[in-house]
Structure formats: C-alpha cells, structure tokens
Design a protein around this motif. Structure first.
Motif, PDB file in Angstrom:
ATOM      1  N   SER A   9       1.087  22.063 -15.957  1.00 15.40           N
ATOM      2  CA  SER A   9       1.514  23.428 -15.615  1.00 15.40           C
ATOM      3  C   SER A   9       2.630  23.914 -16.515  1.00 15.40           C
ATOM      4  O   SER A   9       2.787  25.116 -16.759  1.00 15.40           O
ATOM      5  N   ASN A  10       3.447  23.009 -17.006  1.00 21.46           N
ATOM      6  CA  ASN A  10       4.618  23.407 -17.795  1.00 21.46           C
ATOM      7  C   ASN A  10       4.541  22.877 -19.240  1.00 21.46           C
ATOM      8  O   ASN A  10       5.558  22.622 -19.880  1.00 21.46           O
ATOM      9  N   ARG A  11       3.290  22.716 -19.728  1.00 20.35           N
ATOM     10  CA  ARG A  11       3.143  22.142 -21.055  1.00 20.35           C
ATOM     11  C   ARG A  11       3.799  23.002 -22.132  1.00 20.35           C
ATOM     12  O   ARG A  11       4.374  22.509 -23.091  1.00 20.35           O
TER      13      ARG A  11
ATOM     14  N   TRP B 114       0.831  -1.206   0.000  1.00 25.26           N
ATOM     15  CA  TRP B 114       0.000   0.000   0.000  1.00 25.26           C
ATOM     16  C   TRP B 114       0.865   1.255   0.000  1.00 25.26           C
ATOM     17  O   TRP B 114       0.531   2.254  -0.660  1.00 25.26           O
ATOM     18  N   ILE B 115       1.928   1.200   0.720  1.00 23.44           N
ATOM     19  CA  ILE B 115       2.826   2.368   0.758  1.00 23.44           C
ATOM     20  C   ILE B 115       3.427   2.619  -0.623  1.00 23.44           C
ATOM     21  O   ILE B 115       3.481   3.759  -1.105  1.00 23.44           O
ATOM     22  N   ILE B 116       3.865   1.534  -1.290  1.00 26.56           N
ATOM     23  CA  ILE B 116       4.453   1.683  -2.626  1.00 26.56           C
ATOM     24  C   ILE B 116       3.412   2.229  -3.609  1.00 26.56           C
ATOM     25  O   ILE B 116       3.688   3.151  -4.400  1.00 26.56           O
ATOM     26  N   ILE B 117       2.173   1.670  -3.549  1.00 30.63           N
ATOM     27  CA  ILE B 117       1.114   2.139  -4.433  1.00 30.63           C
ATOM     28  C   ILE B 117       0.798   3.605  -4.172  1.00 30.63           C
ATOM     29  O   ILE B 117       0.643   4.410  -5.105  1.00 30.63           O
ATOM     30  N   GLY B 118       0.707   3.950  -2.877  1.00 35.18           N
ATOM     31  CA  GLY B 118       0.405   5.337  -2.538  1.00 35.18           C
ATOM     32  C   GLY B 118       1.467   6.303  -3.015  1.00 35.18           C
ATOM     33  O   GLY B 118       1.162   7.356  -3.600  1.00 35.18           O
ATOM     34  N   VAL B 119       2.745   5.921  -2.756  1.00 37.67           N
ATOM     35  CA  VAL B 119       3.841   6.793  -3.188  1.00 37.67           C
ATOM     36  C   VAL B 119       3.874   6.893  -4.705  1.00 37.67           C
ATOM     37  O   VAL B 119       4.050   7.989  -5.283  1.00 37.67           O
ATOM     38  N   GLY B 120       3.649   5.754  -5.415  1.00 37.66           N
ATOM     39  CA  GLY B 120       3.652   5.775  -6.872  1.00 37.66           C
ATOM     40  C   GLY B 120       2.542   6.654  -7.427  1.00 37.66           C
ATOM     41  O   GLY B 120       2.745   7.430  -8.376  1.00 37.66           O
TER      42      GLY B 120
ATOM     43  N   LEU C  51       3.592  14.412 -11.326  1.00 34.44           N
ATOM     44  CA  LEU C  51       4.128  14.522 -12.683  1.00 34.44           C
ATOM     45  C   LEU C  51       3.083  15.048 -13.644  1.00 34.44           C
ATOM     46  O   LEU C  51       3.379  15.896 -14.515  1.00 34.44           O
ATOM     47  N   ILE C  52       1.836  14.564 -13.510  1.00 36.37           N
ATOM     48  CA  ILE C  52       0.763  15.034 -14.392  1.00 36.37           C
ATOM     49  C   ILE C  52       0.524  16.527 -14.199  1.00 36.37           C
ATOM     50  O   ILE C  52       0.401  17.296 -15.162  1.00 36.37           O
TER      51      ILE C  52
END
Length: 891
Positions: free
Chosen positions: A703-705, A684-690, A697-698
């Motif tokens: 914001s910087n498109r 769960w921690i890995i999924i949450g962090v990912g 990133l999105i």
C-alpha cells in the motif's frame, strides 16, 4: 510577495501549565503541614479520627463485639439494631446514663472483666428488652434498690467475682425485687459472702442459683426462704467450707434437679454431715454431686434420709474410696439410676455391695484399681444398662460369669486393663442384650488375648465390638465372629495381625464399619503363583467404611472388593502400593472417599480412577513418589479440571526425573514436554501472531510502496548533495527557476509560463524537464541537479499536481534545501481552485496557502490587468536575489 516557511515553536497548552503549578502547590502545602510550620485544621483532623475511631467489630446487624480492646469507656457509634453486645475484658470504670443510651434493642450484654464499681438505675434506662446481663469480675460494691428497675425482663444476672465484694448488699438484696417474676439465673460466685441467706421478705423464682466459691460455713433453716415455691434446675454450693447443715434448709424449695456440693465440705467430712445433706434434700433432689470431698469410705447411714427419695443420680467421683463393702449403700438408694464412682481408689467390690441398688442403670467405675470382678458382683442389678470398668487393672474375667445377672446390659467397657486369657464365651453369659463391647488396649508382654469360635457366642445382639490393640496375631477358623450377625462395627486395628481366613467375616452381613489398619495383612494378598490371594472381605454387602491402611500391601488383587457394593469410604493409605489396577474398584459404585496417600505410586492414569469418578467426592493421593513426565500428563491435567477434593496438594511432590526431584507436582506442566508430538498451543499462538504481523507488513509495504520509494529518493538526494562542496551548492546556479508541474498542465507551462519568463526585458533562464534534463541520466539525478542549480523552484499547483508522485518528490527535494542551507526557494502558483479539505493532506502546500504565501493565476477568463499584476509579482519574486553577477552568468 516573499514566500516563507515559518519556524514552529512548541507552546504547551494552558491546562498543562495549570496542572504542573497545582501539583507543585500541593507538594509545598504537604511539606509545610508535615514539618509543623502550619497546623492542620481541627475540623479535618476530627473528620479523619471519626472515620477510624470506632474500634469494635460488627459481626452482623445484631451482634457487636467490643471485647478485649482495653476500652476505658463505652464507644459511641454502636449500631442501634444491636441485640448482643460484648464489652468484656476491657478497663471500663465509670459508666453513666449516656453510656448505653439509644441501644433499645439489647437482649444480651456482657460487661464482665472490667473495673465497674457501682450500678445505678439510669445506667440501663433504654434497655427495657435486656434479658441477660453479665457483670462478673468487676469491683461493684454498691447496688441501689432500683438498679435494675428499667430491665424488668431480665432472665440472667451474673454478679460473680467482685474484687471489692458485695457482702453488705446481699444481706438486704432489694435490687432483686423488680426481677422477682422474670429472673431465672442468678450467679453470685466468689463474692466473699459467708452466708447463703438472701433476704427474709424477698420472693424470687429462680431456676439456676450459684453461690459457689464463697466462704459459707453454715446452711441455716431460713437461708433460702426467698426461693419459697421455686423449682431449681441447679443449686451450686460447691467450693465452700460448710461445717453444719440444718436439715430443714431446703424446706421452702419445691424441688432441685441438681444439687452440687463438690469440694464444699471439710476434708473427709464425718458421716453425720453427709447424712444431714441426705435428710435435708429428702424427696426434692434428682442429682446429688458429692465430688472431691476426700471421702475414704461410704456407709449406708450416710444415705439414711434418702429412703423415700426420688434421687436418680449420685456422683461420688474424685474421692478416695478404696473399697465397696456390704454396708456401703444399704437399701436407701433403691430409686438410684446413675452412680458415678470413677476416679477413686476402689480395689475391690464385695458380692453384696450393690445389692440395694435395684434400679441402677448406669455404673461408672473407670479409673480405679480393680483387679478382678467376682462372679455375682452385679447379680442384683438386673436393670443395669451401662457398665464402665475401663482403666482399671483387671487381668482376668471369671468363666463362672463375672457379669452374671446383667440381663439388661447394653454397654460394657473393659478397655485399658490388663486382661490375659482365652475367651471361651462363658465370661459373657447372661449378656444377651449387650450392644457394645470394648476390650481395646488390653496388651501385656506377659500374655495375650486369644479368641475362639465361641468367644462371643452369647452376644448375638452385639452391634459394636472394639478389639483394638490386644495383640491379636491371627484369627483362625471357626471364626469368633460367626454368631455376631447383627454387628455394625468391628475394630481390629493395631494388633500386628497377619492371619485371617477367607470366612472370618463371612457371616457379618450387617457390618458397616471395619477397621483393619496397623496390621500385617500384606501376606494375604501377596502369595506365590501357586496360591490365590485370601479374599477375607467377601460377603460384606453392607460395609460402608473399610480401613486397610498401614498393612504393608504391595498389591491389591482384582476382585477383593467385589462384594462391597455399598462401600463409601476406603482407606488404603500408608502401604507399599506401587500400582493399582482400575479393575479393583469396578464394583464400588457408591464410593465417595478414597485414600491412596503415602504409597509408592508413580503414575496415576485415567483407568485407575474411571470406575469411581462419578461418585468420588474426596481423594487423598499425596505422599507418593510421582514421576513428572509425559506419563503423568492425564493426571496433572485432571487435577486442574476436577471438582473432587484432593486435600492439601502442596504435599504432592515429584520424585523423578532428577531435575524435578522434591519439586511440587502443581509446578509440573506437561505441555512443555510436547508429550503428544503436537505443536503446543503457545507455539501455535506465536506462529499465528507472527504470520499476522508478516501479512500486515506485506500489505503495508504494498500500500505504501511509493512512499517507501519516495523516502529512498529523499535519502539519495541528501547523499548526492552531501558530496558537493558547500560553496558550489550556494553559488553554482545555471537557472533562475526550475518548474515543477503535472503533465496535465504542460500546455499552460509551455504556452503561458515559459514565454512570459524567457522573453522580454531581463529574461529569466528557466529549467524545463523536456528540454533541459540531461539525456541518459536517471530522472532522479536530473531532478536533484535541476533543483540544486536553480535559485527557485516554481510549483504549478493544480488537482493533477496533487496526485502526481513525481511532483511531490520535486517539491520535497526543493524543501530539503531549506533544511540544508536555510534558503527559501519555493514559489507556489495556484493554477485552479482546490478545496481546502483536499489540500490539507499536503502539509507544506496547505501551510503556505494558509499564510497567503502563493500566487494565484486569474484564469483564462481573468481581466488583463489581473494577469499583468500576476506576471509582475512572479517576476519580482524571481528577481529578488538575482544580482548582476548572477544575471550575467545566466545570460
């Protein structure tokens, strides 16, 4: 004005340079001192030594331990608050007035096991509070009269074991005079003296005085004159070689609690010498120790002088007495209460040997060679309370009453003999007050002890019964314990016993401790289906401790502990238990200790321990073949959370599955097995962090498109240029300038800038996107081509220009030429005032403006001469690298 973009050369900050040089200097200095080129300053060296030179251990504010350190002098730095100071087992030789200076709070000082050779008064000037001084095992041979003048509160003085001897000092011990009112303990052992005399005029009131391990051969009348009026707790004359004793030697002493003559007389001394001791002590001594004198016999004449004495204890142990006869003690020891005869060679006791010991309460005859106890041997010792006959060779107790007459006996120890018989109860007649009986370790291959229903019938007050290791194979009905209703402890361990009845202990309502370990009781709880288990523990309502270890139990039936409501400790270790139901412990509401170690238990689940979880303090569970799989998840998690003491958990190992065999249980982590089918926490921690990283990133991409697109355009522009020939890029110019501007400034460009540059003498050919961009071609390619085919790029800077992404791109493409072919082609025109704070975001423009490499439009309201200067400067810049050939080509 020529427009330049200055090259940036890195200059490290001055503090970085200083740090680097400082580090280099430190390294060089360290190398110099290490190699010995320059000496380290003595002050620094002394400071370092002082920080580590105090060698002693400060236990607390009042206790300092300097022992066993090979010290040659008393170290400085001992805390002034020290009350106890240990300096023993060192190499202290010279001490001076300054050695203990300032230690005014000392109460206890141990300087034994050193090489001190003399004492002086000023050694202890500051120790007015000192009470205990130990100086044994030194080389003191000089003690001046005022040596202890400063320590007038001294209670204990130990001068024993002086390697050089202090014999001369003892003959005139004036050094004890300052201590006559306070000194209580004086130890003068092994100092080589041959006389017990300690002065004729000296008066001291000691409680403990030891002259042991010397060479005293005589005890004369005035030897203890200095102790006149004293009441000694102990006078130790052991390990001397006394050949004669004056019968008046102790006359001046008021009383002696313990007088020790252990190994103090010659081998097997004549009866007269013992008689002299008896006469000398008269009524003064309570305990007389005559150990290790190699006495082979005892006669009543030896104790003739004790006829009216108050002697309470006589120790004749560790001699070579072989028999006690009618004349051994006579009637001179009628007040004697304790007689120590253990560790002799006594093989028999006559019926009248102890007749005169009418006040005897304790008789120790263990470690002798007795083979039997004749009836009536203790008939006249009606006050005897404790009788120790253990470690003899007694094989049989008389049914006529070996202990007849012992109506006050409380303790009887018959362990470690060779008793073989059937106990009928007659052997213990008259022992109605007996509280403790020990018959343990009476096992011979030639026979066994057999118990009957009446074996202990006379012992109705018995509280402690030890029957350990007597080869008691089974106990049948009626129970031999039926009459022991006050019994508190019963030890039946180590008997290989396999049979008990359900009513064996049923009357023992007061029993608190029961040892049944090391037997074979497994068959009692492992029965065919047609039979029920034997509930031999029923009715033990007062039981606190039960040991059932080493019995081979394979199961524990439900209900066997139902009556043990007050049980606190249960030992079930070292059996063959593979599973135990929690229902077994349901009634054990007070259980605090449970041992299940070294069984065959694979899994420990919650139902097993839940009935005792609230009260349990200690659980021993290791030594079982644990299965380290999902079924062990609860127990493994419980180990991490519980406050119950579990012993040495490193001994808990997995036995299965194969990959976990012999691995520590503590290394087993059930989470990795996903036992409950849920996603583990770390997943769960890995999924949450990912997910969080993806979201960031999105957001960053959105914001910087434009910036990303802008980078793409720059890469594309560079790729476009890389396909062109270098010569073409440098010489194929179709325009003098490309104009980069915001659409908001289009009017100024069309109405002011273009007419001014394209008209008049020597006009410039200017690229303007509205008319000169090639139709149908992408705007990106048009910008790149226009910039590449223009000698200069004019950037018309305004607030709108700052916000235009295309203008930024055009400027960046132009700047790219600087890095590709090193040509400065950028011309900046500041059309309107822009705050410096806002312009700082645009690095290249801001840098040019700061260096004044720009042209500023005077504005519509500007003077005509200012505008003329502006246009002239612009045309000058544009025409700087314009050759006639270029002009003709452009024209």
């Amino acid at each position: 004005m020529e427009v330049e973009v200055p090259a940036t050369t890195y200059q490290p900050p001055i503090h970085m340079i200083i740090m680097k040089w400082s580090a280099l200097v430190v390294v060089l200095v360290a190398i110099v001192f290490q190699t010995g080129i320059l000496p380290i300053s003595s002050s620094a060296k002394d400071s370092d030594e002082q920080s580590v030179e105090f060698p002693c251990r400060i236990v607390n504010a009042t206790f300092t331990d300097c022992s066993y350190l090979r010290l040659r002098s008393i170290p400085e730095g001992i805390p002034i608050s020290t009350e106890t100071l240990l300096l023993s087992h060192n190499k202290l030789h010279p001490i001076s007035s300054s050695s203990l200076a300032g230690l005014v709070n000392l109460r206890y000082l141990d300087m034994s096991y050193n090489t001190i050779s003399k004492l002086e008064r000023d050694y202890f000037t500051d120790q007015a509070q000192l009470q205990h001084l130990f100086l044994s095992h030194n080389q003191i041979n000089k003690i001046p009269p005022d040596a202890f003048m400063s320590v007038s509160k001294l209670k204990t003085l130990d001068l024993s074991d002086q390697n050089n001897g202090i014999k001369k000092a003892l003959s005139m011990p004036q050094y004890l005079e300052p201590l006559n009112m306070t000194l209580e303990t004086l130890l003068l052992e092994k100092i080589g003296i041959d006389s017990a005399k300690i002065g004729g005029t000296l008066k001291i009131r000691l409680k403990v005085f030891s002259l042991a391990r010397n060479s005293i051969t005589k005890l004369n009348q005035d030897d203890f004159k200095a102790l006149s009026g004293a009441r000694l707790e102990r006078l130790d004359l052991s390990r001397n070689a006394i050949l004669s004793i004056d019968t008046k030697v102790f006359n001046t002493i008021l009383g002696i609690d313990t007088l020790n003559f252990t190994q103090a007389l010659s081998q097997n001394p004549p009866p007269g010498r013992i008689e002299n001791i008896s006469t000398a002590i008269g009524t003064k001594v309570k305990k007389l120790i005559l150990r290790s004198l190699t006495l082979q016999s005892v006669t009543s004449s030896m104790f003739k002088g004790l006829e009216n004495s108050t002697l309470e204890e006589l120790d004749l142990s560790y001699n070579r007495l072989t028999t006690l006869t009618n004349a051994s003690f006579g009637s001179y020891l009628s007040h004697l209460q304790i007689l120590q005869l253990h560790n002799n060679l006594i093989a028999s006791i006559s019926e009248t040997a102890l007749t005169g010991l009418t006040s005897l309460k304790t008789l120790a005859l263990f470690n002798n060679l007795l083979t039997e106890i004749d009836p009536g041997s203790f008939a006249h010792n009606g006050h005897l309370e404790d009788l120790y006959l253990n470690n003899n060779s007694i094989k049989h107790l008389s049914s006529e009453g070996s202990f007849r007459g012992l109506i006050s006996l409380r303790t009887l120890n018959l362990s470690n003999n060779g008793i073989i018989q059937i106990f009928t109860g007659e052997e213990f007649q008259d022992l109605h007050e007996l509280l403790s009986l020990d018959i343990s370790n009476n096992f011979l291959k030639s026979g066994i002890i057999t118990l009957t229903g009446n074996s202990f019938k006379p012992l109705s007050k018995l509280k402690y019964l030890r029957l350990k290791k007597i080869h008691l194979l089974d106990i049948s009905s009626p129970s031999p314990f039926a009459h022991l209703v006050q019994l508190h402890l019963l030890d039946l361990s180590n008997n290989n016993m396999h049979g008990l009845e359900s009513d064996t202990f049923v009357t023992l309502k007061s029993l608190e401790t029961l040892y049944l370990d090391h037997n074979h009781l497994n068959n009692l709880w492992y029965q065919p289906k047609s039979k029920k288990p034997v509930l031999f523990l029923r009715s033990l309502v007062s039981l606190r401790t039960l040991d059932l270890s080493f019995n081979g139990f394979e199961a524990v039936p439900t209900g066997v502990f139902n009556d043990l409501v007050h049980l606190k400790a249960l030992h079930l270790n070292n059996n063959q238990l593979s599973a135990v139901s929690g229902q077994v412990f349901e009634n054990l509401k007070e259980l605090q200790f449970l041992a299940l170690n070294k069984n065959l238990i694979n899994v420990v689940n919650q139902t097993l321990l839940s009935p005792v979880m609230k009260t349990l303090n200690i659980l021993f569970i290791c030594g079982n073949p644990f299965s380290c799989g999902c079924e062990q998840e609860w127990f493994r998690d419980w180990i991490d959370d519980t406050k119950i003491f579990l012993g040495n958990l490193s001994l808990c190992q997995c036995e299965s599955p194969p990959e976990w065999r012999h691995k520590p249980l503590l290394d087993f982590n059930p989470e990795v097995l996903n036992c409950d089918g849920k996603i583990p926490l770390h997943y769960w921690i890995i999924i949450g962090v990912g997910s969080l990283v993806t979201l960031v990133l999105i957001i960053a991409l959105i914001s910087n498109r434009w910036k990303i697109y802008y980078v793409y355009l720059l890469v594309k522009a560079r790729h476009h240029r890389s396909r062109k020939d270098e010569y073409d890029r440098l010489n194929d110019y179709r325009f003098d300038a490309f104009i980069s501007h915001s659409s908001a400034d289009d009017d100024w460009v069309k109405n002011k800038l273009l007419p001014e540059l394209e008209n008049g003498e020597n006009p410039f050919k200017v690229c303007h996107h509205e008319r000169d961009f090639e139709p149908g071609q992408e705007i990106i390619d048009n910008i790149i081509d226009s910039v590449d085919h223009s000698r200069r790029t004019i950037c018309v800077i305004s607030k709108s220009y700052m916000e235009s992404n295309w203008c930024t791109y055009e400027r960046r493409v132009t700047m790219n030429k600087l890095f590709v072919n090193y040509k400065d082609v950028l011309v900046l025109i500041i059309l309107e005032d822009i705050p410096d704070k806002k312009m700082s975001k645009y690095d290249l423009i801001h840098r040019a403006v700061k260096k004044n490499t720009y042209l500023k439009w005077p504005g519509e309201d500007g003077r005509a001469d200012e505008k003329a200067v502006f246009w002239q400067r612009l045309k000058t810049v544009l025409g700087e690298d314009r050759t006639p050939e270029n002009y003709e080509a452009l024209a």
